[in-house]
Design a protein around this motif. Structure first.
Motif, PDB file in Angstrom:
ATOM      1  N   ASN A  62       0.815  -1.214   0.000  1.00 20.07           N
ATOM      2  CA  ASN A  62       0.000   0.000   0.000  1.00 20.07           C
ATOM      3  C   ASN A  62       0.850   1.265   0.000  1.00 20.07           C
ATOM      4  OD1 ASN A  62      -3.053  -0.821   0.436  1.00 20.07           O
ATOM      5  ND2 ASN A  62      -1.830  -2.213   1.671  1.00 20.07           N
ATOM      6  N   SER A  63       2.048   1.206   0.558  1.00 18.44           N
ATOM      7  CA  SER A  63       2.954   2.365   0.489  1.00 18.44           C
ATOM      8  C   SER A  63       3.421   2.593  -0.943  1.00 18.44           C
ATOM      9  CB  SER A  63       4.150   2.155   1.416  1.00 18.44           C
ATOM     10  OG  SER A  63       3.749   2.091   2.771  1.00 18.44           O
ATOM     11  N   LYS A  64       3.639   1.507  -1.679  1.00 12.85           N
ATOM     12  CA  LYS A  64       3.996   1.640  -3.098  1.00 12.85           C
ATOM     13  C   LYS A  64       2.878   2.307  -3.880  1.00 12.85           C
ATOM     14  CE  LYS A  64       7.286  -2.181  -3.497  1.00 12.85           C
ATOM     15  NZ  LYS A  64       8.421  -1.326  -3.919  1.00 12.85           N
ATOM     16  N   LYS A  65       1.637   1.999  -3.543  1.00 14.15           N
ATOM     17  CA  LYS A  65       0.509   2.648  -4.215  1.00 14.15           C
ATOM     18  C   LYS A  65       0.515   4.151  -3.964  1.00 14.15           C
ATOM     19  CE  LYS A  65      -2.535  -1.400  -4.114  1.00 14.15           C
ATOM     20  NZ  LYS A  65      -3.830  -1.952  -3.618  1.00 14.15           N
ATOM     21  N   VAL A  66       0.873   4.551  -2.758  1.00 10.12           N
ATOM     22  CA  VAL A  66       0.971   5.981  -2.447  1.00 10.12           C
ATOM     23  C   VAL A  66       2.064   6.628  -3.296  1.00 10.12           C
ATOM     24  CG1 VAL A  66       1.513   7.658  -0.636  1.00 10.12           C
ATOM     25  CG2 VAL A  66       0.103   5.666  -0.104  1.00 10.12           C
ATOM     26  N   ILE A  67       3.193   5.951  -3.434  1.00  9.34           N
ATOM     27  CA  ILE A  67       4.294   6.494  -4.243  1.00  9.34           C
ATOM     28  C   ILE A  67       3.871   6.644  -5.702  1.00  9.34           C
ATOM     29  CG2 ILE A  67       6.619   6.005  -5.089  1.00  9.34           C
ATOM     30  CD1 ILE A  67       7.175   4.644  -2.389  1.00  9.34           C
ATOM     31  N   PHE A  68       3.187   5.637  -6.243  1.00 12.16           N
ATOM     32  CA  PHE A  68       2.702   5.722  -7.625  1.00 12.16           C
ATOM     33  C   PHE A  68       1.718   6.881  -7.784  1.00 12.16           C
ATOM     34  CE2 PHE A  68       3.389   0.871  -7.895  1.00 12.16           C
ATOM     35  CZ  PHE A  68       4.740   1.080  -8.109  1.00 12.16           C
ATOM     36  N   GLN A  69       0.912   7.109  -6.753  1.00  9.83           N
ATOM     37  CA  GLN A  69      -0.039   8.214  -6.790  1.00  9.83           C
ATOM     38  C   GLN A  69       0.686   9.554  -6.862  1.00  9.83           C
ATOM     39  OE1 GLN A  69      -3.312   8.147  -6.966  1.00  9.83           O
ATOM     40  NE2 GLN A  69      -3.759  10.310  -6.631  1.00  9.83           N
ATOM     41  N   VAL A  70       1.753   9.705  -6.095  1.00 13.07           N
ATOM     42  CA  VAL A  70       2.505  10.970  -6.088  1.00 13.07           C
ATOM     43  C   VAL A  70       3.161  11.218  -7.443  1.00 13.07           C
ATOM     44  CG1 VAL A  70       4.414  12.227  -5.005  1.00 13.07           C
ATOM     45  CG2 VAL A  70       2.879  10.855  -3.609  1.00 13.07           C
ATOM     46  N   HIS A  71       3.562  10.174  -8.137  1.00  7.11           N
ATOM     47  CA  HIS A  71       4.212  10.335  -9.437  1.00  7.11           C
ATOM     48  C   HIS A  71       3.266  10.907 -10.492  1.00  7.11           C
ATOM     49  CE1 HIS A  71       8.318   8.952  -9.134  1.00  7.11           C
ATOM     50  NE2 HIS A  71       7.943   7.914  -8.403  1.00  7.11           N
ATOM     51  N   ASP A 115      16.123   4.909  -0.430  1.00 11.37           N
ATOM     52  CA  ASP A 115      15.169   4.540  -1.476  1.00 11.37           C
ATOM     53  C   ASP A 115      14.420   5.765  -1.999  1.00 11.37           C
ATOM     54  OD1 ASP A 115      15.882   1.880  -1.245  1.00 11.37           O
ATOM     55  OD2 ASP A 115      14.327   1.454   0.242  1.00 11.37           O
ATOM     56  N   LEU A 116      14.224   6.758  -1.150  1.00 11.07           N
ATOM     57  CA  LEU A 116      13.533   7.982  -1.563  1.00 11.07           C
ATOM     58  C   LEU A 116      14.253   8.661  -2.723  1.00 11.07           C
ATOM     59  CD1 LEU A 116      11.516  10.376  -1.176  1.00 11.07           C
ATOM     60  CD2 LEU A 116      13.130  11.254   0.548  1.00 11.07           C
ATOM     61  N   THR A 117      15.569   8.645  -2.714  1.00 12.70           N
ATOM     62  CA  THR A 117      16.318   9.333  -3.768  1.00 12.70           C
ATOM     63  C   THR A 117      16.034   8.729  -5.136  1.00 12.70           C
ATOM     64  OG1 THR A 117      18.239   7.890  -3.367  1.00 12.70           O
ATOM     65  CG2 THR A 117      18.152   9.985  -2.181  1.00 12.70           C
ATOM     66  N   GLY A 118      15.775   7.430  -5.199  1.00 12.98           N
ATOM     67  CA  GLY A 118      15.435   6.812  -6.475  1.00 12.98           C
ATOM     68  C   GLY A 118      14.106   7.323  -7.013  1.00 12.98           C
ATOM     69  N   GLU A 119      13.118   7.486  -6.132  1.00 11.33           N
ATOM     70  CA  GLU A 119      11.827   8.022  -6.565  1.00 11.33           C
ATOM     71  C   GLU A 119      11.949   9.492  -6.959  1.00 11.33           C
ATOM     72  OE1 GLU A 119       9.446   6.070  -7.115  1.00 11.33           O
ATOM     73  OE2 GLU A 119      10.318   4.327  -6.115  1.00 11.33           O
ATOM     74  N   LEU A 120      12.765  10.235  -6.251  1.00 11.61           N
ATOM     75  CA  LEU A 120      12.973  11.638  -6.616  1.00 11.61           C
ATOM     76  C   LEU A 120      13.665  11.759  -7.964  1.00 11.61           C
ATOM     77  CD1 LEU A 120      14.035  13.183  -3.181  1.00 11.61           C
ATOM     78  CD2 LEU A 120      11.862  13.475  -4.375  1.00 11.61           C
ATOM     79  N   MET A 121      14.564  10.828  -8.253  1.00 12.38           N
ATOM     80  CA  MET A 121      15.229  10.838  -9.556  1.00 12.38           C
ATOM     81  C   MET A 121      14.206  10.632 -10.673  1.00 12.38           C
ATOM     82  SD  MET A 121      16.289   8.485 -12.067  1.00 12.38           S
ATOM     83  CE  MET A 121      16.478   6.944 -11.162  1.00 12.38           C
ATOM     84  N   ARG A 122      13.296   9.668 -10.495  1.00 11.58           N
ATOM     85  CA  ARG A 122      12.277   9.427 -11.514  1.00 11.58           C
ATOM     86  C   ARG A 122      11.348  10.626 -11.672  1.00 11.58           C
ATOM     87  NH1 ARG A 122      12.631   4.746  -8.387  1.00 11.58           N
ATOM     88  NH2 ARG A 122      13.542   2.967  -9.498  1.00 11.58           N
ATOM     89  N   LEU A 123      11.003  11.248 -10.550  1.00 13.85           N
ATOM     90  CA  LEU A 123      10.149  12.435 -10.613  1.00 13.85           C
ATOM     91  C   LEU A 123      10.855  13.581 -11.320  1.00 13.85           C
ATOM     92  CD1 LEU A 123       7.463  13.753  -9.772  1.00 13.85           C
ATOM     93  CD2 LEU A 123       8.581  14.446  -7.641  1.00 13.85           C
TER      94      LEU A 123
END
Length: 303
Positions: free
Chosen positions: A77-86, A187-195
């Motif tokens: 469910n945390s992954k779903k939140v991350i996908f939502q933010v993207h 792990d946050l830095t990887g999501e920020l890179m994609r964003l």
């Protein structure tokens, strides 16, 4: 006379047979031993101890299974939140973040609360390996939402404060430790890179530059902390991935500027080529070769 009497008494004592004295001493010792009977462990007590230990292990294994299940639900469910933010963009930032923050609250109330109840009254470190992946993913989602909302970092105390209402006040509450928090930040830095890459492609260079500076500062601070940490093998591995994320953001910015300049030159070349091609296809109008005619074959008017 007194001295002679004393010597006679000593002589009589010395003349007493040693066997009788040893027998008396042995009898006294046997009586003292008989008064303190030796306690022997029975087979029943050993069986009871083994049964209690086996029951403890069974309960611990069952608890571990429930903790692992809760951790998996938190991760999913945390992954779903991350996908939502993207899904965030120029015109839907508030809408997307409100939905993501609402989903994150549901993760806490429905799944983190289960984990907290399982760990109440136990030593958290005993089952840390069972729930650590879920906690790291939750940290990643929570810090991702906070950065996109305010551009700042959600610290460890703020995250732990959100767990207090889930715990019984009489029992020590679940608190995320520093290692799991830092692993989640890595792990946050990887999501920020994609964003950042997606924002660069949409032309939001200011937001992408803000992300790049944030990730670069975070990597620099962790480079100082990680070498002094215990059990930092996982963290050292993720530091390499974090550095790659910084380089990808920087390379993405450079590539965008290069393509932007290239597009201008390419458009100019296409425009010149189009004029040349269209000019070769141009059909002269009637009277265009006559000096007395101008544009569109209409003679100049004298005013």
């Amino acid at each position: 006379m007194y001295a002679a009497t004393t010597i006679q008494k000593l002589a009589l004592m010395a003349s007493k047979p040693k066997s009788s004295r040893l027998h008396n001493l042995a009898g006294a010792r046997w009586e003292s031993v008989a008064k303190k009977p030796r306690m022997m462990t029975t087979n029943a007590s050993i069986s009871d101890s083994f049964s209690k230990y086996a029951e403890y292990l069974n309960n611990l294994n069952e608890k571990r299974e429930r903790v692992v299940k809760a951790s998996r639900d938190i991760t999913m469910n945390s992954k779903k939140v991350i996908f939502q933010v993207h899904r965030i963009g120029k015109h839907n930032k508030d809408e997307v973040l409100e939905k993501a923050e609402k989903d994150l609250q549901a993760v806490r109330d429905q799944h983190v609360s289960r984990l907290v109840k399982e760990l109440n009254g136990t030593d958290f470190w005993k089952l840390r390996r069972a729930y650590s992946p879920g906690v790291q993913e939750y940290v990643e989602a929570a810090t991702f939402c906070k950065f996109c909302r305010t551009g700042t970092l959600l610290n460890l105390d703020e995250i732990n404060a959100t767990f207090l209402h889930l715990c019984d006040s009489s029992i020590e509450p679940l608190q995320i430790n520093i290692l799991d928090y830092l692993l989640g930040l890595a792990d946050l830095t990887g999501e920020l890179m994609r964003l950042a890459i997606s924002r660069i492609s949409d032309g939001e260079l200011d937001f992408a530059d803000k992300i790049c500076r944030f990730v670069r500062d975070l990597h620099r601070e962790l480079t100082i902390i990680v070498p002094n940490m215990d059990e930092s093998h996982d963290m050292k591995f993720k530091m390499e991935t974090m550095l790659q994320s910084v380089m990808k953001i920087e390379n993405g910015q450079v590539c965008f500027y290069f393509l932007f300049v290239l597009d201008i030159e390419l458009l100019f070349f296409v425009a010149c080529f189009s004029v040349h091609v269209r000019g070769s296809e141009y059909i002269p109008m009637l009277g265009v070769n006559d000096p007395s005619y101008t544009l569109m074959g209409v003679p100049d008017m004298e005013l």
